[in-house]
Design an enzyme around this catalytic site. Structure first.
Site, PDB file in Angstrom:
ATOM      1  CB  SER A 160      -0.953  -0.028   1.242  1.00 56.01           C
ATOM      2  OG  SER A 160      -2.062   1.044   1.096  1.00 56.01           O
ATOM      3  CG  ASP A 165      -7.498  -2.073  -3.082  1.00 53.31           C
ATOM      4  OD1 ASP A 165      -8.109  -1.581  -2.292  1.00 53.31           O
ATOM      5  OD2 ASP A 165      -6.432  -2.160  -3.188  1.00 53.31           O
ATOM      6  CG  HIS A 199      -5.840  -2.325   0.460  1.00 53.82           C
ATOM      7  ND1 HIS A 199      -5.505  -1.473  -0.466  1.00 53.82           N
ATOM      8  CD2 HIS A 199      -5.190  -1.803   1.510  1.00 53.82           C
ATOM      9  CE1 HIS A 199      -4.425  -0.639   0.011  1.00 53.82           C
ATOM     10  NE2 HIS A 199      -4.234  -0.835   1.014  1.00 53.82           N
TER      11      HIS A 199
END
Length: 337
Positions: free
Chosen positions: A141, A266, A294
């Site tokens: 991320s 996501d 995610h």
């Protein structure tokens, strides 16, 4: 030649329909214990510091993990990935960005989506200290976004042989809008709560009560980034931050073998946020999965695609052409690509 993968070998569990469940369950529940960690503090060129949490050294290449926003070595994805990398002979550590990992740093500066100075310094320093040993990096991320910026800026001078970036929000304007809609607002609320507490703690440590005023009123990432992230890190305003820190702009500048793993469902971004083939350099490959959430990608109870695919990819980059069993992969000399 750019190679775009669509769903290579990943079969998501049937009992986690939708991106939200595929995000929450793998990142909240951990089915296996993590490995024993040793903390190392690293002093940075400006006198500040950050910490590295190291696993045991089985003798293989070094893999540096960069955590996501509000994450640490105790995040479920970091613990599971460090365990999997160790099982395949890699020596892994999680790099905590400034102010993460449980201890506030000495300066006002923290970290953000475009942060590349600290990852570049850490990677180059590890390459210098462990010359002759392979070096790879994995970013999750925000950590993936920071890693991509570092790879584009530092290039081969970092000493990194291969990299993986997972669930990167490539276009920050899109991500900020997505996280302010529907159930995605729950992630925003949870992470913002962590960020507000960390910021208030830092204000107390640095004796800057003036910077704490009104922080509890910040309810969206855009508000937090406009009030704190952008001005603290030298951006003109929040739009300037989102423009310059969006990693979509640096993908064509990367010259190190890099794998991107993203899911279309996501909940931190929109499908339109994902890179197009023409936006990738020839050294960057994209795996675009229909499902996975995610940083989720759960294949079964206690079985993670990320924990299988990332070591597999890194083994491909570090091995000779003749495959070596994983348990013996680092007992014989190898050639580095």
């Amino acid at each position: 030649m750019v190679v775009e993968h669509r769903g290579t070998g990943f079969r998501p569990v049937w009992w986690l329909p939708g991106g939200h469940l595929q995000t929450v369950v793998p990142n909240v529940f951990s089915w296996r214990r993590g490995i024993l960690l040793r903390r190392q503090q690293m002093t940075l060129p400006d006198g500040d510091f950050l910490s590295l949490d190291w696993g045991p050294d089985p003798g293989g290449p070094i893999v540096v993990i960069l955590h996501g926003l509000g994450g640490s070595s105790q995040s479920a994805y970091a613990r599971g990935l460090m365990r999997a990398l160790h099982a395949h002979g890699f020596w892994s550590c999680t790099m905590h960005f400034r102010g993460a990992g449980g201890a506030p740093n000495r300066k006002l500066r923290s970290y953000h989506m475009g942060e590349s100075d600290d990852p570049m310094y850490v990677l180059a320093e590890l390459h210098r200290r462990y010359q002759g040993r392979g070096l790879a990096a994995v970013g999750i991320s925000l950590g993936g976004s920071a890693l991509l910026h570092a790879l584009a800026r530092g290039g081969e001078g970092l000493g990194v042989d291969a990299a993986v970036a997972v669930s990167v929000p490539f276009r920050l304007h899109h991500a900020a809008e997505r996280l302010n809609r529907g159930l995605s607002r729950l992630y925003q609320r949870h992470i913002l709560g962590q960020l507000r507490r960390q910021w208030l703690h830092k204000c107390r440590v640095l004796a800057r009560p003036d910077l704490a005023q009104g922080v509890h009123e910040l309810r969206t990432f855009r508000q937090f980034d406009a009030r704190i992230t952008a001005p603290v890190h030298g951006f003109r305003d929040v739009d300037d931050y989102y423009d310059r820190a969006s990693s979509i702009h640096v993908l064509r500048d990367i010259r190190i073998p890099t794998l991107l793993i993203n899911a279309v469902n996501d909940p931190f971004m929109t499908p339109e946020s994902l890179p197009q083939p023409e936006e990738l350099s020839e050294h960057v490959s994209l795996e675009r999965h229909a499902r996975g959430g995610h940083a989720g990608f759960l294949e079964g109870l206690g079985r993670s695609y990320l924990q299988r695919r990332i070591p597999e990819y890194l083994l491909e980059q570090f091995r000779d052409e003749c495959p070596v069993p994983a348990e013996a992969a680092w007992t014989a000399p190898r050639s580095r690509r």
